[in-house]
Design an enzyme around this catalytic site. Structure first.
Site: not given
Ligand code: S3P
Length: 453
Positions: A28-29, A33, A129, A174, A327
């Site tokens: 997903k990340s 991107r 959030r 983060s 996560d």
């Molecule tokens: C993510 C960063 C994390 C993670 C999220 C995906 C990302 O969040 O919990 O599911 O893709 O950069 P945080 O940046 O709030 O830690």
């Protein structure tokens, strides 16, 4: 976008053994991107293995609203014709990021240094959030944000007309905040510097380098110092998205707690900033092996084999590992329920501001299912009952959180009595094939009053 439709109650009952291969979706990340950087490059980026979950589809829609041409071809390859750094047009509609904190925070960063006004919103989870963690550093570039009380969505950001580069120490661990600042820095002249005291996932840094940006990373006493040279011309890329270790966590943990199981989860991204869960499971005596370790598209990848593990023991998870498995704590807490002894998870305050307050959501459901949980502001402890002793037999709330829903469905595969989640619809944000994939392994996960087709 989850949370807008009819709730889908789902029930999971004692299953198994789980056997076979689990082909989980793309990361997903990395998927978010790929689409965003593709939209900021000049020319065509091609992406295979993209996660086609609601979160990423919302990001694709946003990039179209900014003027990029984002299309899916029949063979599943995605094509993104970017408009270049600083080339975003002002969208004529509100940008709805659905359930996705990553989507909205990264997109805010990517548009923050272009002089356009953009209004963002999301579902009930996302609109509760905190966004100040992103809008505060973006203000240093000259961006203005007006949102609801407490810095919550819906919110309008007016991009800086003459952005100034910034030097920013990220106050919370983060990757989303770090990435938002780096993406904003792309359209600021000069050097943007981000300092990270605790290392978080580094996909943005790796991918920016891949797209040809001048970016260096230095380990110093202050932490990780990331320096980005602004206003590059990003060159389009061909991207192969590895499969998501955070999604792999569900079939892996299901196999570990379900008697007789032996599951292979191929092609999983094992970037060290993401792989903390697997180290933790091994420390708990889980039968987990890494096969065929290799590198693909700049990311370490392996095939994971997980087998039923009857002698799990509780451990203390070091706080320094938290960012690399942030996560995965919900599903880890499920495995902990089937271990002997206490699993102690410290330094995890961030879990309280995810798609839900994940400590609260898991603690409530685990307690209802007969498991003892103690908690504080930034820690929680689960007292395990051993592998054949967890009662279950409850309906739990998924609170618009895909990982809470999947964690409890995994739990129901090994509890004495079934577990029902009140709403499984959020699963589609990150793992749209979850039901089918788990059923293919032999799990009994059904929508209420129906069977899977
Ligand atoms: C993510 C960063 C994390 C993670 C999220 C995906 C990302 O969040 O919990 O599911 O893709 O950069 P945080 O940046 O709030 O830690």
């Amino acid at each position: 976008m989850s949370g807008h439709g009819t709730p889908i109650p789902m029930t999971s009952r004692r299953s198994g053994p789980l056997k076979g291969e689990a082909h989980v979706p793309g990361d997903k990340s990395i998927s978010h991107r790929s689409i965003i950087l593709g939209a900021m490059a000049v020319g065509e980026t091609r992406i295979t293995g993209l996660l086609e979950g609601e979160d990423v589809l919302d990001t694709a829609k946003a990039m179209r609203a900014f003027g990029a041409d984002v299309t899916r071809e029949d063979d599943g390859t995605w094509s993104v014709h970017g408009v270049g750094v600083g080339g975003f047009q002002e969208p004529d509609q509100v940008i709805d990021c659905g359930n996705s904190g990553t989507g909205v925070r990264l997109i805010m960063g990517s548009a923050a240094t272009t002089p356009i006004a953009v209004t963002y919103t999301g579902d009930a989870s996302l609109n509760s959030r905190p966004m100040k963690r992103v809008t505060d550093p973006l203000a240093l570039f000259g961006t203005h944000a007006v949102g609801r009380d407490g810095g919550r969505l819906p919110m309008t950001l007016v991009g800086a007309v003459n952005p100034t580069p910034v030097r920013y120490t990220v106050p919370v661990p983060s990757a989303q905040v770090k990435s938002a600042v780096l993406l904003a820095g792309l359209n600021a002249p000069g050097q943007t510097v981000v300092i990270e005291k605790e290392a978080t996932r580094d996909h943005t840094e790796r991918m920016l380098q891949g797209f040809g940006a001048e970016l260096s990373v230095e380990e110093t006493d202050e932490g990780k110092v990331i320096t980005l040279q602004g206003q590059p011309e990003l060159k389009p890329q061909t991207i192969i998205v590895p499969r998501d270790p955070s999604s792999a966590a569900f079939p892996v943990c299901a196999a570990i707690i379900t008697p007789g199981s032996d599951v292979l989860v191929p092609n999983i991204g094992l970037n060290p900033t993401r792989a903390g869960l697997f180290t933790t499971l091994q420390e708990m005596n889980a039968d987990l092996t890494f096969e065929n370790m290799r590198e693909e598209g700049g990311e370490p990848v392996a095939d994971l084999r997980a087998r039923f593990s009857p002698n799990l023991k509780g451990i203390s998870v070091p706080p320094a590992r938290a960012a690399s498995m942030i996560d995965e704590y919900p599903v880890l807490s499920v495995v902990a329920a089937f271990a002997e002894g206490v699993t102690d998870m410290q330094g995890v305050k961030e879990l309280r501001v995810k798609e839900s307050d994940r400590i609260d959501a898991m603690a409530k459901g685990l307690r209802a299912a007969g498991v003892t949980v103690d908690e504080g502001p930034d820690w929680w402890k689960v007292t395990g009952l051993g592998h054949d002793n967890v009662p279950g037999g409850v309906t739990v709330a998924s609170v618009l959180d895909h990982r809470i829903a999947m964690s409890f469905l995994v739990m129901g595969m090994a509890t004495r009595d079934p577990i029902t989640v009140d709403d499984g619809s959020p699963i589609a944000t990150s793992f749209p094939i979850f039901e089918r994939l788990m059923a293919g392994l032999g799990a009994q996960v059904v929508r209420s009053n129906s069977t899977i087709n």
